[in-house]
Design a protein around this motif. Sequence first.
Motif, PDB file in Angstrom:
ATOM      1  N   LEU A 122     -19.005 -33.304  40.259  1.00 49.85           N
ATOM      2  CA  LEU A 122     -17.935 -32.550  40.913  1.00 49.85           C
ATOM      3  C   LEU A 122     -17.916 -32.832  42.411  1.00 49.85           C
ATOM      4  O   LEU A 122     -16.838 -33.033  43.007  1.00 49.85           O
ATOM      5  N   SER A 123     -19.073 -32.854  43.022  1.00 50.47           N
ATOM      6  CA  SER A 123     -19.167 -33.116  44.470  1.00 50.47           C
ATOM      7  C   SER A 123     -18.670 -34.506  44.802  1.00 50.47           C
ATOM      8  O   SER A 123     -17.947 -34.703  45.798  1.00 50.47           O
ATOM      9  N   ALA A 124     -19.038 -35.490  43.993  1.00 49.36           N
ATOM     10  CA  ALA A 124     -18.618 -36.865  44.249  1.00 49.36           C
ATOM     11  C   ALA A 124     -17.108 -37.019  44.115  1.00 49.36           C
ATOM     12  O   ALA A 124     -16.468 -37.717  44.920  1.00 49.36           O
ATOM     13  N   LEU A 125     -16.530 -36.382  43.136  1.00 48.09           N
ATOM     14  CA  LEU A 125     -15.084 -36.461  42.942  1.00 48.09           C
ATOM     15  C   LEU A 125     -14.333 -35.822  44.104  1.00 48.09           C
ATOM     16  O   LEU A 125     -13.338 -36.359  44.598  1.00 48.09           O
ATOM     17  N   ILE A 126     -14.799 -34.666  44.527  1.00 43.89           N
ATOM     18  CA  ILE A 126     -14.169 -33.992  45.668  1.00 43.89           C
ATOM     19  C   ILE A 126     -14.286 -34.850  46.928  1.00 43.89           C
ATOM     20  O   ILE A 126     -13.333 -34.968  47.712  1.00 43.89           O
ATOM     21  N   SER A 127     -15.436 -35.473  47.127  1.00 44.28           N
ATOM     22  CA  SER A 127     -15.643 -36.334  48.303  1.00 44.28           C
ATOM     23  C   SER A 127     -14.718 -37.537  48.280  1.00 44.28           C
ATOM     24  O   SER A 127     -14.390 -38.094  49.334  1.00 44.28           O
ATOM     25  N   ALA A 128     -14.303 -37.949  47.079  1.00 42.20           N
ATOM     26  CA  ALA A 128     -13.387 -39.082  46.947  1.00 42.20           C
ATOM     27  C   ALA A 128     -11.923 -38.637  46.936  1.00 42.20           C
ATOM     28  O   ALA A 128     -11.035 -39.427  46.619  1.00 42.20           O
ATOM     29  N   ASP A 129     -11.677 -37.375  47.294  1.00 42.08           N
ATOM     30  CA  ASP A 129     -10.320 -36.815  47.357  1.00 42.08           C
ATOM     31  C   ASP A 129      -9.612 -36.792  46.003  1.00 42.08           C
ATOM     32  O   ASP A 129      -8.382 -36.935  45.925  1.00 42.08           O
ATOM     33  N   ILE A 130     -10.388 -36.622  44.946  1.00 45.16           N
ATOM     34  CA  ILE A 130      -9.817 -36.434  43.621  1.00 45.16           C
ATOM     35  C   ILE A 130      -9.552 -34.947  43.410  1.00 45.16           C
ATOM     36  O   ILE A 130     -10.414 -34.109  43.678  1.00 45.16           O
ATOM     37  N   LYS A 131      -8.361 -34.618  42.943  1.00 41.54           N
ATOM     38  CA  LYS A 131      -8.037 -33.223  42.654  1.00 41.54           C
ATOM     39  C   LYS A 131      -8.685 -32.822  41.333  1.00 41.54           C
ATOM     40  O   LYS A 131      -8.672 -33.586  40.371  1.00 41.54           O
ATOM     41  N   LEU A 132      -9.240 -31.621  41.291  1.00 39.59           N
ATOM     42  CA  LEU A 132      -9.897 -31.151  40.088  1.00 39.59           C
ATOM     43  C   LEU A 132      -9.196 -29.918  39.530  1.00 39.59           C
ATOM     44  O   LEU A 132      -8.893 -28.970  40.253  1.00 39.59           O
ATOM     45  N   GLY A 133      -8.953 -29.964  38.225  1.00 34.30           N
ATOM     46  CA  GLY A 133      -8.388 -28.824  37.528  1.00 34.30           C
ATOM     47  C   GLY A 133      -9.304 -28.402  36.400  1.00 34.30           C
ATOM     48  O   GLY A 133     -10.063 -29.223  35.869  1.00 34.30           O
ATOM     49  N   LEU A 134      -9.261 -27.130  36.037  1.00 30.31           N
ATOM     50  CA  LEU A 134     -10.060 -26.611  34.930  1.00 30.31           C
ATOM     51  C   LEU A 134      -9.114 -26.009  33.907  1.00 30.31           C
ATOM     52  O   LEU A 134      -8.275 -25.171  34.257  1.00 30.31           O
ATOM     53  N   ILE A 135      -9.243 -26.439  32.661  1.00 34.06           N
ATOM     54  CA  ILE A 135      -8.411 -25.897  31.582  1.00 34.06           C
ATOM     55  C   ILE A 135      -9.333 -25.403  30.476  1.00 34.06           C
ATOM     56  O   ILE A 135     -10.012 -26.185  29.814  1.00 34.06           O
ATOM     57  N   THR A 136      -9.375 -24.100  30.291  1.00 34.29           N
ATOM     58  CA  THR A 136     -10.261 -23.501  29.299  1.00 34.29           C
ATOM     59  C   THR A 136      -9.495 -22.534  28.417  1.00 34.29           C
ATOM     60  O   THR A 136      -8.500 -21.936  28.853  1.00 34.29           O
ATOM     61  N   ASN A 137      -9.950 -22.377  27.184  1.00 33.26           N
ATOM     62  CA  ASN A 137      -9.378 -21.363  26.304  1.00 33.26           C
ATOM     63  C   ASN A 137     -10.075 -20.018  26.465  1.00 33.26           C
ATOM     64  O   ASN A 137      -9.711 -19.036  25.818  1.00 33.26           O
ATOM     65  N   LYS A 138     -11.084 -19.962  27.325  1.00 35.69           N
ATOM     66  CA  LYS A 138     -11.788 -18.716  27.611  1.00 35.69           C
ATOM     67  C   LYS A 138     -10.873 -17.781  28.408  1.00 35.69           C
ATOM     68  O   LYS A 138     -10.162 -18.231  29.301  1.00 35.69           O
ATOM     69  N   PRO A 139     -10.863 -16.491  28.109  1.00 39.11           N
ATOM     70  CA  PRO A 139     -10.026 -15.562  28.878  1.00 39.11           C
ATOM     71  C   PRO A 139     -10.389 -15.546  30.360  1.00 39.11           C
ATOM     72  O   PRO A 139     -11.544 -15.776  30.743  1.00 39.11           O
ATOM     73  N   ARG A 140      -9.417 -15.247  31.180  1.00 44.91           N
ATOM     74  CA  ARG A 140      -9.610 -15.247  32.633  1.00 44.91           C
ATOM     75  C   ARG A 140     -10.661 -14.219  33.074  1.00 44.91           C
ATOM     76  O   ARG A 140     -11.405 -14.456  34.021  1.00 44.91           O
ATOM     77  N   GLN A 141     -10.734 -13.097  32.378  1.00 46.77           N
ATOM     78  CA  GLN A 141     -11.668 -12.051  32.779  1.00 46.77           C
ATOM     79  C   GLN A 141     -13.121 -12.516  32.699  1.00 46.77           C
ATOM     80  O   GLN A 141     -13.995 -11.988  33.386  1.00 46.77           O
ATOM     81  N   PHE A 142     -13.387 -13.528  31.866  1.00 46.76           N
ATOM     82  CA  PHE A 142     -14.720 -14.101  31.783  1.00 46.76           C
ATOM     83  C   PHE A 142     -14.850 -15.361  32.642  1.00 46.76           C
ATOM     84  O   PHE A 142     -15.905 -15.627  33.213  1.00 46.76           O
ATOM     85  N   THR A 143     -13.782 -16.133  32.703  1.00 46.59           N
ATOM     86  CA  THR A 143     -13.837 -17.446  33.369  1.00 46.59           C
ATOM     87  C   THR A 143     -14.116 -17.342  34.859  1.00 46.59           C
ATOM     88  O   THR A 143     -15.029 -18.004  35.377  1.00 46.59           O
ATOM     89  N   LEU A 144     -13.349 -16.535  35.563  1.00 42.27           N
ATOM     90  CA  LEU A 144     -13.491 -16.487  37.018  1.00 42.27           C
ATOM     91  C   LEU A 144     -14.857 -15.971  37.472  1.00 42.27           C
ATOM     92  O   LEU A 144     -15.489 -16.575  38.352  1.00 42.27           O
ATOM     93  N   PRO A 145     -15.365 -14.869  36.896  1.00 44.46           N
ATOM     94  CA  PRO A 145     -16.716 -14.436  37.282  1.00 44.46           C
ATOM     95  C   PRO A 145     -17.787 -15.475  36.944  1.00 44.46           C
ATOM     96  O   PRO A 145     -18.760 -15.634  37.681  1.00 44.46           O
ATOM     97  N   LEU A 146     -17.598 -16.181  35.856  1.00 45.73           N
ATOM     98  CA  LEU A 146     -18.560 -17.204  35.442  1.00 45.73           C
ATOM     99  C   LEU A 146     -18.571 -18.366  36.427  1.00 45.73           C
ATOM    100  O   LEU A 146     -19.637 -18.827  36.859  1.00 45.73           O
ATOM    101  N   LEU A 147     -17.397 -18.837  36.804  1.00 45.08           N
ATOM    102  CA  LEU A 147     -17.317 -19.932  37.779  1.00 45.08           C
ATOM    103  C   LEU A 147     -17.939 -19.532  39.110  1.00 45.08           C
ATOM    104  O   LEU A 147     -18.645 -20.333  39.741  1.00 45.08           O
ATOM    105  N   LYS A 148     -17.693 -18.307  39.515  1.00 47.48           N
ATOM    106  CA  LYS A 148     -18.246 -17.822  40.787  1.00 47.48           C
ATOM    107  C   LYS A 148     -19.754 -17.692  40.718  1.00 47.48           C
ATOM    108  O   LYS A 148     -20.476 -18.086  41.652  1.00 47.48           O
ATOM    109  N   ALA A 149     -20.260 -17.151  39.614  1.00 46.85           N
ATOM    110  CA  ALA A 149     -21.702 -16.966  39.464  1.00 46.85           C
ATOM    111  C   ALA A 149     -22.448 -18.296  39.449  1.00 46.85           C
ATOM    112  O   ALA A 149     -23.574 -18.401  39.954  1.00 46.85           O
ATOM    113  N   LEU A 150     -21.804 -19.323  38.892  1.00 45.57           N
ATOM    114  CA  LEU A 150     -22.411 -20.655  38.842  1.00 45.57           C
ATOM    115  C   LEU A 150     -22.109 -21.468  40.095  1.00 45.57           C
ATOM    116  O   LEU A 150     -22.549 -22.614  40.219  1.00 45.57           O
TER     117      LEU A 150
END
Length: 243
Positions: A122-150
């Motif tokens: 992820l760090s290497a892609l961002i450093s190369a100016d690649i845009k990153l998107g996340l597409i999950t079937n997990k509900p938002r109420q779980f996804t956002l806290p999980l991404l933040k915690a990690l």
Amino acid sequence: MSTASIFSRQVAELNSQSTQAVLFDLDGTLIDSVPDLTAAIDEMLESIGKAPAGEVKVNRWVGNGAAALVKRALADRDDGDALHNARYSNEAYSSAYSVFERAYAQRLTQATGLYDGVLSVLSALISADIKLGLITNKPRQFTLPLLKALDIDHYFSDVLCGDDLEFKKPHPLPVLTALKNLSVSAQQAIMVGDSISDIKSATAAGVKTVAVTYGYNHGIPITDVRNDCQANVYIDHIKQLIS
């Protein structure tokens, strides 16, 4: 580093245009979430007097959203979501889902962690100016806290969750929406995932696919699938995405 040189050769050759964006799946691709999902599912089952499911079954059941996971667990069948209406009332399902919802929210990252190499990629892609998107079937109420915690939430310019749109993966709508949100064409993006849902969604949207072989995919090796479920490239480690 230019966008042309960041990707491994087989990935760089997927698109005739320079790849400007990478769309990632979450569970089974970036994170191993089955242990915490299993604990929540087993707590739900035990609350209604059923035997725990265990990780082997939950591994097969994940990938199509929390509602499908709960319905499969209640029926103890891989196709339990399709049989739901015939076996469980909405009230029984809602009660069980509430138990799962509470149990999972309490242990989102108790055993869940990033797969080896995810942070560096992820760090290497961002450093190369690649845009990153996340597409999950997990509900938002779980996804956002999980991404933040990690501590990976800041890497993604766009996050689409299972309850954000009318359709989830394998429908192409999530991928098409991500392309629009990131202002890139299908020929400027790739999708990285572990399941047939990821491959189908991206392929239907005209996006080339990279499948990781270490994920879940309903208990079936992703390399064994055929026809419209075949990825363009298979990698055994996330680091093989980049050069």
